[in-house]
Structure formats: C-alpha cells, structure tokens
Write an enzyme that holds these catalytic residues in place. Structure first.
Site, PDB file in Angstrom:
ATOM      1  CG  HIS A 117      -1.866   1.144   1.072  1.00 32.39           C
ATOM      2  ND1 HIS A 117      -2.949   1.232   0.506  1.00 32.39           N
ATOM      3  CD2 HIS A 117      -1.761   2.409   1.613  1.00 32.39           C
ATOM      4  CE1 HIS A 117      -3.721   2.322   0.715  1.00 32.39           C
ATOM      5  NE2 HIS A 117      -2.673   3.185   1.386  1.00 32.39           N
ATOM      6  CB  CYS A 118       2.190   3.637  -2.564  1.00 31.85           C
ATOM      7  SG  CYS A 118       3.163   4.740  -2.822  1.00 31.85           S
ATOM      8  N   PRO A 119       1.056   5.479   0.539  1.00 26.88           N
ATOM      9  CG  PRO A 119       2.374   6.081   2.062  1.00 26.88           C
ATOM     10  CD  PRO A 119       2.023   4.906   1.205  1.00 26.88           C
ATOM     11  CG  ASN A 123      -4.899   2.704  -5.481  1.00 25.12           C
ATOM     12  OD1 ASN A 123      -5.721   1.890  -4.815  1.00 25.12           O
ATOM     13  ND2 ASN A 123      -5.099   2.792  -6.854  1.00 25.12           N
TER      14      ASN A 123
END
Length: 329
Positions: A117-119, A123
C-alpha cells in the site's frame, strides 16, 4: 482505495513537488540561458516530455483499481456452502483469496497480486496498476537526473562566464537560493525514488511482489536452517516472460502507459518442472474444483490429499473421474 482527506493531501503534495522541481528551474534558471528558441526547445523539450509522462503515469497509478476479488469468483459460494475452509480465506472480506492475493488493512479489502500500500498514490499497488507505478518511478528518476544535469551545466556556464569577466551572468541571491533548493529536491527525490525503482525492476525481473520478496526471504532462511526441503520460486518463468507479465507483450510499449494488463490477476503461469504443489497457480474453477488447463493431469486417485508448500497450500481432489484436480485452500 482510500478516500480519506489525508490520502488526498499526499497526492496533492506529490503533484506539487513534481511541479516545483520541473517548472521554476525552467522559467528562472534554464530559459534565460538560451539565445534562441530552437536550442531551448531541443534541451527543455525532453524534460517537459518526461514531466508529461510522470503526471500521466501518476494519474493512472492513483486512479486505476489495483484489482479486487470478483464477487462471483468461481468457487466462493459453493465452497462456503460445502464448508470447505483453508488458509487462503479472508475472514474480513468473507471471500476465498486467489493465489498471490492479500488483504490490505488500509483499503479494507483483498487486492489481487498485492505489492504494497503506497500512501503517496493514496492507493494499493496491485495487479492492474503495478506497471503504472513502475513507469512512474522510472520517469521520475530520469527526469530528476535530467534536471540535475541541467543545473550542473548551468552552473558551469556561469562560472565560465565569470572567469571571462562576464559578470552580467552572475546570479542574484534569489537565483542562488533557487539553485540550491532545486538541486536538493531533485537529488533527494532521485535518491529515494531511484532506489525504489531499481528494487521494483529487480522484482519484475524475478516476477515477485514486495510481499512475495519477504516470503522468499523467510523460505530461504528455513531452507538454510534445514527446516524445509529446497524449493524453487514457482512464478519465475524467465526474465523476458517475467517483464512481459507486468509491462505487456510488446517491448516497444513497455514504457508507454497502457490500460490493458495481460491476464486476469486470478491465475498465473509457473516455471517448467514445478511440482504438483504449485498447480493451483494455473487453475480455473469448475464448480467447486479447479481444472488445470494445458497441463497433464495429476495421476492421483485419492479422495483428497493436502499438500503444504512454502508459498501456498492446495488440496488435490478426485472429482469422481479418472482425472485429478487441484483445489485451493
């Protein structure tokens, strides 16, 4: 995908950071150094192309759904009705997970071939937006390197002019500050995103996600300690095929944004010679069983046998015929 306000702030911040590195340096540092428009276009045209590609791929990475387990994914309702359970079941989502699928606690759902999960894109990076994310890191790295090269070129021009007593080329205080800020920002982004991009290029070459990289590390430690028998990672099908599985089948379009992703994120090919513990990876459900297409059936005639594999677990099930089937659990 997160819909929280802080998540949107991250994407706005990234967009502004890209603009801050790309545009002030051009308007206040580079353009004044050129004598004519043609030479300016030759030098700054590639930079602006890179910026367009950065924004394009970033938009796709942010807004493309990484992949969700279909509601009618074959076998879910039937398996639940039959009471079939196993480790590949997500209690939170109340669904059975396809191979390489993991639950994201931030997105609050299972994501197909989840990488992380990439802030910064607000997304998950998963099956359908992984290529966009990788292209984004590549273009950011190349663009930052290009900006640094132009900054060094401009400083050398100024020093050369000063040596030849052309003091009108000497920058004012605001320009000096801008030089330092632009160089610092471009270098920091190049260092961080560049390392990230190199790592993901390595992952693509091995056909593994970040999560699977952690799992491979655990498996290798167990092998070294002789806790389990040596086993080969099943998804590594060759470097070229690995890259095609993520970036597309046409090498000429690997760096061009594409909306079509090969496959469906539910089934995956495995390397030749993979044992029957890995047959689940190629499976297509047939009611409550999985039929293995294009591969020989397993010569096993027991009602059910469980096989535990370091990367997954499957059941080998006989479906009242002379053929045997693999079923996930």
């Amino acid at each position: 995908m997160l819909s929280s306000f802080p998540g949107r702030l991250y994407t706005i911040g990234v967009s502004l950071l890209i603009a801050l590195i790309a545009y002030p340096s051009q308007f206040f540092l580079f353009i004044p150094a050129f004598q004519d428009a043609s030479s300016c276009l030759k030098v700054l045209g590639p930079l602006n192309f890179l910026v367009i590609m950065i924004y394009w791929n970033y938009y796709l990475a942010v807004n493309t759904d990484p992949g969700i387990v279909p509601v009618d994914w074959p076998g879910n309702d039937q398996r639940r009705a039959d009471g079939i359970t196993g480790p590949r079941y997500c209690k939170t989502c109340d669904v059975f997970k396809p191979p390489r699928t993991h639950h994201c606690r931030y997105c609050r759902r299972c994501v197909l071939k989840m990488d992380h999960h990439c802030p910064w894109i607000n997304n998950c990076v998963g099956y359908y937006n992984y290529a966009h994310f990788v292209r984004f890191t590549i273009y950011v790295s190349v663009a930052c390197a290009y900006v640094i090269a132009l900054l060094i070129w401009r400083v050398r021009m100024i020093l050369n002019d000063i040596q030849h007593f052309k003091f009108d080329s000497e920058p004012n205080t605001a320009q000096v500050v801008l030089y330092v800020v632009e160089f610092a920002l471009a270098f920091c982004v190049l260092f961080c995103v560049g390392m990230l991009g190199v790592y993901h290029l390595y992952c693509i070459s091995r056909n593994q996600s970040t999560i699977e990289g952690w799992e491979r590390g655990k498996v290798n430690r167990l092998i070294r300690r002789k806790k389990i028998a040596p086993v080969k990672y099943p998804f590594d099908i060759g470097m070229y095929e690995n890259i095609c599985a993520v970036m597309g089948n046409n090498p000429l379009l690997w760096l061009w944004p594409q909306t079509h992703v090969p496959g469906d994120g539910l089934t995956f090919p495995v390397r030749p010679g993979t044992g029957m513990n890995a047959f689940v990876l190629l499976c297509v459900f047939d009611i409550n069983t999985i039929k293995i297409p294009r591969y020989p059936t397993i010569g096993l005639h027991a009602t059910r046998m469980n096989f535990v594999h370091p990367y997954f677990r499957i059941d080998i099930v006989n479906s009242n015929s002379n053929s045997s089937w693999a079923r996930t659990s």
